[in-house]
Design a protein around this motif. Structure first.
Motif, PDB file in Angstrom:
ATOM      1  N   ASN A 151       0.865  -1.162   0.000  1.00 41.27           N
ATOM      2  CA  ASN A 151       0.000   0.000   0.000  1.00 41.27           C
ATOM      3  C   ASN A 151       0.910   1.223   0.000  1.00 41.27           C
ATOM      4  OD1 ASN A 151      -2.330   1.610   0.040  1.00 41.27           O
ATOM      5  ND2 ASN A 151      -3.310   0.344   1.616  1.00 41.27           N
ATOM      6  N   PHE A 152       0.348   2.373  -0.364  1.00 43.06           N
ATOM      7  CA  PHE A 152       1.136   3.603  -0.427  1.00 43.06           C
ATOM      8  C   PHE A 152       0.816   4.465   0.777  1.00 43.06           C
ATOM      9  CE2 PHE A 152       2.235   7.887  -1.855  1.00 43.06           C
ATOM     10  CZ  PHE A 152       3.498   7.678  -2.400  1.00 43.06           C
ATOM     11  N   ASN A 153       1.822   4.694   1.629  1.00 49.03           N
ATOM     12  CA  ASN A 153       1.663   5.475   2.849  1.00 49.03           C
ATOM     13  C   ASN A 153       1.640   6.961   2.493  1.00 49.03           C
ATOM     14  OD1 ASN A 153       2.194   6.956   5.277  1.00 49.03           O
ATOM     15  ND2 ASN A 153       3.059   5.114   6.204  1.00 49.03           N
ATOM     16  N   MET A 154       0.478   7.612   2.689  1.00 50.83           N
ATOM     17  CA  MET A 154       0.319   9.001   2.296  1.00 50.83           C
ATOM     18  C   MET A 154       1.008   9.960   3.266  1.00 50.83           C
ATOM     19  SD  MET A 154      -1.381   9.005  -0.560  1.00 50.83           S
ATOM     20  CE  MET A 154      -2.231  10.561  -0.775  1.00 50.83           C
ATOM     21  N   MET A 155       1.293   9.527   4.482  1.00 50.29           N
ATOM     22  CA  MET A 155       1.962  10.388   5.447  1.00 50.29           C
ATOM     23  C   MET A 155       3.474  10.422   5.240  1.00 50.29           C
ATOM     24  SD  MET A 155      -0.228  11.837   7.527  1.00 50.29           S
ATOM     25  CE  MET A 155       0.644  12.198   9.040  1.00 50.29           C
ATOM     26  N   LEU A 156       4.000   9.433   4.553  1.00 50.50           N
ATOM     27  CA  LEU A 156       5.424   9.380   4.249  1.00 50.50           C
ATOM     28  C   LEU A 156       5.702   9.487   2.765  1.00 50.50           C
ATOM     29  CD1 LEU A 156       6.555   6.471   6.608  1.00 50.50           C
ATOM     30  CD2 LEU A 156       6.866   8.923   6.960  1.00 50.50           C
ATOM     31  N   CYS A 157       4.629   9.314   1.945  1.00 50.44           N
ATOM     32  CA  CYS A 157       4.780   9.233   0.493  1.00 50.44           C
ATOM     33  C   CYS A 157       5.787   8.141   0.143  1.00 50.44           C
ATOM     34  CB  CYS A 157       5.172  10.581  -0.094  1.00 50.44           C
ATOM     35  SG  CYS A 157       3.870  11.818   0.101  1.00 50.44           S
ATOM     36  N   GLN A 158       5.594   6.991   0.772  1.00 51.20           N
ATOM     37  CA  GLN A 158       6.440   5.822   0.582  1.00 51.20           C
ATOM     38  C   GLN A 158       5.573   4.603   0.274  1.00 51.20           C
ATOM     39  OE1 GLN A 158       9.858   5.183   0.919  1.00 51.20           O
ATOM     40  NE2 GLN A 158      10.368   7.342   1.177  1.00 51.20           N
ATOM     41  N   MET A 159       6.054   3.762  -0.650  1.00 54.57           N
ATOM     42  CA  MET A 159       5.406   2.476  -0.880  1.00 54.57           C
ATOM     43  C   MET A 159       5.851   1.540   0.240  1.00 54.57           C
ATOM     44  SD  MET A 159       3.254   0.970  -2.916  1.00 54.57           S
ATOM     45  CE  MET A 159       3.313   1.884  -4.477  1.00 54.57           C
ATOM     46  N   GLN A 160       4.892   0.877   0.879  1.00 52.17           N
ATOM     47  CA  GLN A 160       5.203  -0.019   1.977  1.00 52.17           C
ATOM     48  C   GLN A 160       4.632  -1.411   1.718  1.00 52.17           C
ATOM     49  OE1 GLN A 160       3.760   2.246   5.482  1.00 52.17           O
ATOM     50  NE2 GLN A 160       5.901   2.760   5.847  1.00 52.17           N
ATOM     51  N   PHE A 161       5.198  -2.402   2.408  1.00 50.58           N
ATOM     52  CA  PHE A 161       4.761  -3.786   2.219  1.00 50.58           C
ATOM     53  C   PHE A 161       4.733  -4.492   3.570  1.00 50.58           C
ATOM     54  CE2 PHE A 161       9.342  -3.792   2.012  1.00 50.58           C
ATOM     55  CZ  PHE A 161       9.734  -4.964   2.640  1.00 50.58           C
ATOM     56  N   ILE A 162       4.019  -5.599   3.615  1.00 49.19           N
ATOM     57  CA  ILE A 162       3.943  -6.409   4.823  1.00 49.19           C
ATOM     58  C   ILE A 162       5.088  -7.423   4.783  1.00 49.19           C
ATOM     59  CG2 ILE A 162       2.552  -7.990   6.207  1.00 49.19           C
ATOM     60  CD1 ILE A 162       1.428  -5.167   6.042  1.00 49.19           C
ATOM     61  N   GLY A 163       5.953  -7.364   5.785  1.00 53.55           N
ATOM     62  CA  GLY A 163       7.104  -8.249   5.849  1.00 53.55           C
ATOM     63  C   GLY A 163       6.735  -9.648   6.311  1.00 53.55           C
ATOM     64  N   PRO A 164       7.694 -10.563   6.315  1.00 54.97           N
ATOM     65  CA  PRO A 164       7.425 -11.966   6.672  1.00 54.97           C
ATOM     66  C   PRO A 164       6.964 -12.163   8.106  1.00 54.97           C
ATOM     67  CG  PRO A 164       9.797 -11.554   6.441  1.00 54.97           C
ATOM     68  CD  PRO A 164       9.097 -10.353   5.914  1.00 54.97           C
ATOM     69  N   HIS A 165       7.220 -11.174   8.967  1.00 58.27           N
ATOM     70  CA  HIS A 165       6.796 -11.292  10.366  1.00 58.27           C
ATOM     71  C   HIS A 165       5.600 -10.394  10.680  1.00 58.27           C
ATOM     72  CE1 HIS A 165      10.400 -13.640  11.045  1.00 58.27           C
ATOM     73  NE2 HIS A 165      11.143 -12.652  10.566  1.00 58.27           N
ATOM     74  N   GLY A 166       4.930  -9.929   9.613  1.00 59.06           N
ATOM     75  CA  GLY A 166       3.763  -9.084   9.806  1.00 59.06           C
ATOM     76  C   GLY A 166       4.081  -7.623  10.042  1.00 59.06           C
ATOM     77  N   ASP A 167       5.361  -7.235   9.910  1.00 59.56           N
ATOM     78  CA  ASP A 167       5.753  -5.842  10.077  1.00 59.56           C
ATOM     79  C   ASP A 167       5.400  -5.037   8.830  1.00 59.56           C
ATOM     80  OD1 ASP A 167       6.864  -6.666  12.452  1.00 59.56           O
ATOM     81  OD2 ASP A 167       8.874  -6.920  11.607  1.00 59.56           O
ATOM     82  N   THR A 168       5.148  -3.756   9.006  1.00 62.38           N
ATOM     83  CA  THR A 168       4.921  -2.858   7.876  1.00 62.38           C
ATOM     84  C   THR A 168       6.226  -2.138   7.575  1.00 62.38           C
ATOM     85  OG1 THR A 168       2.627  -2.545   8.567  1.00 62.38           O
ATOM     86  CG2 THR A 168       3.522  -0.972   6.991  1.00 62.38           C
ATOM     87  N   LEU A 169       6.778  -2.363   6.386  1.00 67.01           N
ATOM     88  CA  LEU A 169       8.113  -1.885   6.050  1.00 67.01           C
ATOM     89  C   LEU A 169       8.097  -1.053   4.781  1.00 67.01           C
ATOM     90  CD1 LEU A 169       9.940  -5.329   6.521  1.00 67.01           C
ATOM     91  CD2 LEU A 169       9.691  -3.512   8.235  1.00 67.01           C
ATOM     92  N   SER A 170       9.063  -0.138   4.666  1.00 66.81           N
ATOM     93  CA  SER A 170       9.307   0.587   3.425  1.00 66.81           C
ATOM     94  C   SER A 170      10.467  -0.082   2.689  1.00 66.81           C
ATOM     95  CB  SER A 170       9.653   2.045   3.707  1.00 66.81           C
ATOM     96  OG  SER A 170       8.573   2.740   4.270  1.00 66.81           O
ATOM     97  N   PHE A 171      10.467   0.019   1.364  1.00 65.40           N
ATOM     98  CA  PHE A 171      11.570  -0.544   0.584  1.00 65.40           C
ATOM     99  C   PHE A 171      12.851   0.225   0.896  1.00 65.40           C
ATOM    100  CE2 PHE A 171       7.853  -1.755  -1.930  1.00 65.40           C
ATOM    101  CZ  PHE A 171       8.107  -3.101  -2.134  1.00 65.40           C
ATOM    102  N   THR A 172      13.893  -0.508   1.250  1.00 64.18           N
ATOM    103  CA  THR A 172      15.139   0.142   1.652  1.00 64.18           C
ATOM    104  C   THR A 172      15.970   0.608   0.457  1.00 64.18           C
ATOM    105  OG1 THR A 172      16.186  -2.038   1.801  1.00 64.18           O
ATOM    106  CG2 THR A 172      15.279  -1.102   3.839  1.00 64.18           C
TER     107      THR A 172
END
Length: 234
Positions: free
Chosen positions: A64-85
């Motif tokens: 999903n696209f985080n509008m507060m950071l203007c970053q594309m984010q994804f759900i990691g293998p442990h259920g964390d919400t992460l941005s592409f590094t």
């Protein structure tokens, strides 16, 4: 508990690259509030997307696209919400029938007609608020004066210590097939579709176009991309 990799400072450094942005949302984040309370996304939910990497690889995370950071984010293998590094390694992203690409910041392709596409960049600007003489509000010079947000184990600890004015902005571009982009304004429409200059000027006289409004720009681009009618001999 979800983690966030927040890169606000990097986003701020890029904002000066794009002019004539439309502020599409403005709000004040109050001191003492949890930053996470304000987070929202472009789409209603995280859904499966397709990430194509420039080296030929591919991934299909929920994104999903985080509008507060203007970053594309994804759900990691442990259920964390992460941005592409390393977003610069991304060739393209397909999500909810929308296409995105990364060029220092994220762009969304809104529509394409012929050899020209309409794309939008979204950026966010944060300014700490100071209370000056007589109780008047003034903005601080830099986000450095109140916080640098990094990886946190518990987003509930992201408590603001000053009021922060936030402005979300969008900038529209015309992109050619070779990837060259220009601000979506009257001058660049006429430049890219110069062979139909009289028709475009007539359209602009008839239709009041707001060059910061997506639907107006899409209508104008569709008109510009239509082939001119050919007159048939008698």
């Amino acid at each position: 508990m979800k983690k966030y990799f927040l890169f606000i400072l990097a986003i701020l450094a890029l904002q000066s690259l794009y002019l004539k942005a439309q502020v599409f949302e403005r709000k004040t984040l109050k001191a003492g509030q949890n930053w996470y309370e304000f987070v929202y996304y472009l789409f209603p939910a995280f859904t499966d997307g397709i990430v194509k990497i420039k080296n030929g690889g591919q991934a299909t995370p929920k994104m999903n696209f985080n509008m507060m950071l203007c970053q594309m984010q994804f759900i990691g293998p442990h259920g964390d919400t992460l941005s592409f590094t390393n977003p610069e390694e991304i060739d393209s992203i397909r999500l909810n029938s929308k296409s995105f690409f990364y060029r220092k910041i994220y762009f969304e392709i809104l529509s394409g007609f012929g050899s020209v596409s309409l794309v939008v960049s979204r950026t966010v600007n944060y300014n700490p608020v100071k209370i000056g003489a007589m109780g008047f509000r003034t903005q601080g010079a830099s986000i450095d004066s109140y916080a640098t947000l990094t990886e946190q184990n518990d987003t509930k600890q992201l408590i603001l210590n000053v009021d922060v004015d936030m402005a979300l902005e969008s900038t529209y571009f015309l992109m050619q097939k070779n990837g060259e982009m220009a601000i979506a304004n009257k001058s660049n429409f006429l430049k890219l579709f110069g062979e139909n200059k009289p028709g475009i000027e007539g359209y602009l006289r008839t239709n009041k176009i707001n060059f910061n409004k997506e639907s107006d720009l899409m209508g104008l681009l569709e008109f510009c991309a239509k082939p001119e009618p050919t007159s048939s001999g008698s």
